[in-house]
Enzyme design. Structure first.
Site, PDB file in Angstrom:
ATOM      1  N   GLY A 124     -31.472  -9.056  -5.960  1.00 15.29           N
ATOM      2  CA  GLY A 124     -32.189  -8.728  -7.187  1.00 15.29           C
ATOM      3  C   GLY A 124     -32.153  -9.899  -8.149  1.00 15.29           C
ATOM      4  O   GLY A 124     -31.934 -11.053  -7.764  1.00 15.29           O
TER       5      GLY A 124
ATOM      6  N   GLN B  13     -32.858  -9.348 -17.854  1.00 13.74           N
ATOM      7  CA  GLN B  13     -32.370 -10.590 -18.446  1.00 13.74           C
ATOM      8  C   GLN B  13     -30.846 -10.710 -18.382  1.00 13.74           C
ATOM      9  O   GLN B  13     -30.315 -11.818 -18.220  1.00 13.74           O
ATOM     10  CB  GLN B  13     -32.836 -10.693 -19.907  1.00 13.74           C
ATOM     11  CG  GLN B  13     -34.249 -11.235 -20.059  1.00 13.74           C
ATOM     12  CD  GLN B  13     -34.379 -12.668 -19.589  1.00 13.74           C
ATOM     13  OE1 GLN B  13     -33.432 -13.447 -19.629  1.00 13.74           O
ATOM     14  NE2 GLN B  13     -35.553 -13.024 -19.124  1.00 13.74           N
TER      15      GLN B  13
ATOM     16  N   VAL C 165     -23.073  -4.631   2.191  1.00 13.33           N
ATOM     17  CA  VAL C 165     -21.640  -4.869   1.995  1.00 13.33           C
ATOM     18  C   VAL C 165     -20.984  -3.542   1.649  1.00 13.33           C
ATOM     19  O   VAL C 165     -21.339  -2.902   0.652  1.00 13.33           O
ATOM     20  CB  VAL C 165     -21.400  -5.909   0.887  1.00 13.33           C
ATOM     21  CG1 VAL C 165     -19.897  -6.031   0.600  1.00 13.33           C
ATOM     22  CG2 VAL C 165     -21.977  -7.257   1.288  1.00 13.33           C
TER      23      VAL C 165
ATOM     24  N   GLU D  78     -43.313   4.890 -19.020  1.00 10.38           N
ATOM     25  CA  GLU D  78     -44.366   4.162 -18.307  1.00 10.38           C
ATOM     26  C   GLU D  78     -45.048   5.020 -17.250  1.00 10.38           C
ATOM     27  O   GLU D  78     -46.278   4.998 -17.107  1.00 10.38           O
ATOM     28  CB  GLU D  78     -43.773   2.892 -17.698  1.00 10.38           C
ATOM     29  CG  GLU D  78     -43.428   1.840 -18.748  1.00 10.38           C
ATOM     30  CD  GLU D  78     -42.554   0.708 -18.245  1.00 10.38           C
ATOM     31  OE1 GLU D  78     -42.527  -0.350 -18.905  1.00 10.38           O
ATOM     32  OE2 GLU D  78     -41.901   0.882 -17.200  1.00 10.38           O
TER      33      GLU D  78
ATOM     34  N   ASP E  30     -26.063  -4.995 -13.452  1.00  9.23           N
ATOM     35  CA  ASP E  30     -25.811  -3.574 -13.683  1.00  9.23           C
ATOM     36  C   ASP E  30     -24.441  -3.104 -13.228  1.00  9.23           C
ATOM     37  O   ASP E  30     -23.988  -2.029 -13.625  1.00  9.23           O
ATOM     38  CB  ASP E  30     -26.875  -2.735 -12.968  1.00  9.23           C
ATOM     39  CG  ASP E  30     -28.249  -2.881 -13.596  1.00  9.23           C
ATOM     40  OD1 ASP E  30     -28.311  -3.213 -14.785  1.00  9.23           O
ATOM     41  OD2 ASP E  30     -29.255  -2.654 -12.894  1.00  9.23           O
TER      42      ASP E  30
END
Length: 435
Positions: free
Chosen positions: A13, A323, A79, A175, A312
Site C-alpha cells: 500500500g 499521507q 506474513v 462518497e 494504519d
C-alpha cells in the site's frame, strides 16, 4: 566482505510502496511481501464500485511500478508471524506452504481491515470496501439491484431493491452515498422501462452526530446539505444493531426501527489486521483499542529499533489517511539509510498534515486544508488535481481523466459490466478460507 543489509517490507500500500521507493540507493537488499499483486490507490476505490473507473486504473501491478529496481525482490504472500529472536518473518505463500524470510530491518505497513465491532456476521449481508474484490462485488450488487427492481412486479419487493443503506458517515460512506444517488437520479435515468429510479432511497446511517466527523464542522454541514439535496436520507445518532438479507435494525433515542433494504454497504470503522496482534505478542508491545501497535516517536516497536510500524497499524493520534502512511514509509526508509551510513542524529517522525478531502457528487467536494476550508466546485477542483497528481503511472492518469470527463460532463458509466461471480465473491472467498 560482509553481507548486505536485508530489509523486509510488509505490504504494497502507500506505506510499503513509498518505503520501497525511498530505499533506492541504499546498501541493502529489499524484499517486499504483499498479499496482492497490485498497489491500491484506495481513495478512488469507491469509483470502481460505482462504475466510473476500472480496477486497473486504481490498482497498477506492483511489479510494474518497481520493474527498474533490481535491489527489490517482490513476493506474493501473507506474513502471518514474526520470529523476533531469529529476525525472520513467516510467510504463507499461495501454494499453502509457510516459509521464513530473514531480515535485518523490518518495515511493517500491512494497512487495516474493516471492523464490524464484534458483529462479523454482518459482513455476509453488508460488504465493506477495502480492496478490489470488495469494489467489484459492490459494483455488481448495486447494478444488480437496479436490474431486479426493473423485473419485480411486487411494489414492496421493488422498494426493497431500490433501497440502499450505507452504514458509516465517514468519507467512504459519504462518497458511496453520493455516487449511488447520482446513478439513480441522473446517470441511469430513463434506462429502465418498469422501474422508476427516482423512487430509489439512499439512506446514510451513523451513530455520530455529524457526517465526516474528522472534518471541520462547517464542512460537515455543507456535506450533509449537499447529500440531502441529492436525495440522500442522512440519519445521525442512529446505531445499527442487526443486519440480515432483507434489511437493517437500528436504534435511536426514540426507540428501534427496521429498514427494509436488499443492498447494504458497511463503512463504519477499521481495525488493525491480525498481524498486529502477532507482532505485539512477539515483542511485548502494547496496542490500542483498535489493535494498533503503540510505537516509539521514531515509529519503531518499543525495545526493537529494527522493527518499524507505519500507516494504519501504528497506534498514534494521527489520522488514518494515505499521507500518514506515505510519510511514515519514507521516514522509516530514510532512517534505515541513515543507520547504514553510520549517522545517529535521527529525529522523531513528524507528520506534515496536508488536509482531508472527500467528494460528495460531481462538481462537489469538501477539502479541509488546515485553516483553509473549501466546499462545492472549488473543493472538487482541488480534489481532482491532487488525486491525479498522486495516482501512479502516466497511463492511469490519462485514462482516469478521460473516464471522469465521460462520467462528470456526461452521464455515462464506462465500467457497468458486472457478473454473478463478482456479486458472490465474498462468500466464495470466505468458504475457501482466503484472505
Amino acid at each position: 566482505m560482509t553481507d548486505r543489509h536485508r530489509v523486509v517490507i510488509v505490504g504494497s500500500g502507500f506505506g510499503g510502496l513509498f518505503a520501497a521507493k525511498a530505499l533506492r540507493g541504499a546498501k541493502a537488499d529489499v524484499t517486499l511481501i504483499s498479499g496482492t499483486t497490485y498497489h491500491l490507490f484506495e481513495p478512488l476505490l469507491y469509483q470502481v464500485a460505482s462504475g466510473i473507473l476500472s480496477e486497473g486504473e486504481v490498482a497498477p501491478p506492483i511489479r510494474e511500478i518497481l520493474k527498474n529496481r533490481r535491489d527489490i525482490d517482490v513476493r506474493l504472500g501473507w506474513v502471518t508471524d514474526v520470529d523476533v529472536a531469529g529476525k525472520m518473518v513467516v510467510v504463507n505463500y499461495p501454494d499453502g506452504r509457510d516459509r521464513s524470510v530473514p531480515y535485518d530491518s523490518l518495515i511493517v505497513a500491512a494497512g487495516a481491515q474493516n471492523s464490524y465491532f464484534g458483529n462479523e456476521q454482518f459482513a455476509v449481508h453488508a460488504p465493506s470496501l477495502k480492496n478490489i474484490d470488495d469494489a467489484l462485488e459492490l459494483r455488481s450488487r448495486i447494478f444488480h439491484a437496479f436490474e431486479m427492481a426493473d423485473l419485480e412486479e411486487d411494489p414492496e419487493a421493488r422498494r426493497r431493491w431500490l433501497t440502499f443503506v450505507l452504514i458509516g458517515a465517514g468519507p467512504t460512506g459519504v462518497e458511496m452515498a453520493g455516487q449511488i444517488a447520482e446513478l439513480a437520479h441522473r446517470a441511469l435515468r430513463g434506462q429502465y422501462r418498469n422501474a422508476d429510479l427516482r423512487e430509489a432511497q439512499i439512506i446514510l446511517i451513523d451513530a455520530v452526530d455529524r457526517v465526516l466527523p474528522a472534518f471541520a464542522p462547517s464542512l460537515s454541514e455543507k456535506a450533509k446539505k449537499k447529500l440531502t439535496k441529492l436525495g440522500v436520507d442522512v440519519r445521525l445518532n442512529t446505531r445499527v444493531v442487526d443486519v440480515d438479507a432483507t434489511g437493517v435494525e437500528v436504534k435511536t433515542a426514540d426507540g428501534g426501527q427496521r429498514i427494509e433494504a436488499n443492498t447494504k454497504i458497511w463503512a463504519a470503522g477499521v481495525a488493525a489486521p491480525s498481524l498486529s496482534t502477532r507482532i505485539a505478542e512477539a515483542t511485548g508491545a502494547e496496542t490500542d483499542r483498535a489493535g494498533r501497535i503503540l510505537v516509539e516517536p521514531d515509529l519503531t516497536v518499543p525495545g526493537h529499533p529494527e522493527i518499524f510500524v507505519v500507516g494504519d497499524m501504528a497506534g498514534s493520534d494521527l489520522p488514518g489517511v494515505a499521507q500518514v502512511a506515505m510519510q511514515g514509509g519514507r521516514y522509516a526508509a530514510k532512517t534505515v539509510k541513515k543507520r547504514l551510513a553510520g549517522k545517529t542524529d535521527i529525529k522523531p517522525f513528524k507528520y506534515f498534515d496536508k488536509g482531508n478531502m472527500a467528494t460528495i457528487s460531481r462538481f462537489s467536494a469538501v477539502a479541509d486544508l488546515g485553516k483553509l476550508h473549501f466546499g462545492g466546485f472549488l473543493g472538487w477542483l482541488l480534489w481532482l488535481v491532487i488525486h491525479l497528481f498522486y495516482l501512479i503511472g502516466f497511463k492511469n492518469k490519462i485514462t482516469t481523466l478521460l473516464h471522469w470527463m465521460v462520467s462528470f460532463l456526461g452521464r455515462g458509466r464506462s465500467e457497468r459490466i458486472t457478473t454473478v461471480q463478482q456479486m458472490n465473491a465474498r462468500n466464495a472467498l470466505n468458504t475457501l478460507g482466503k484472505r
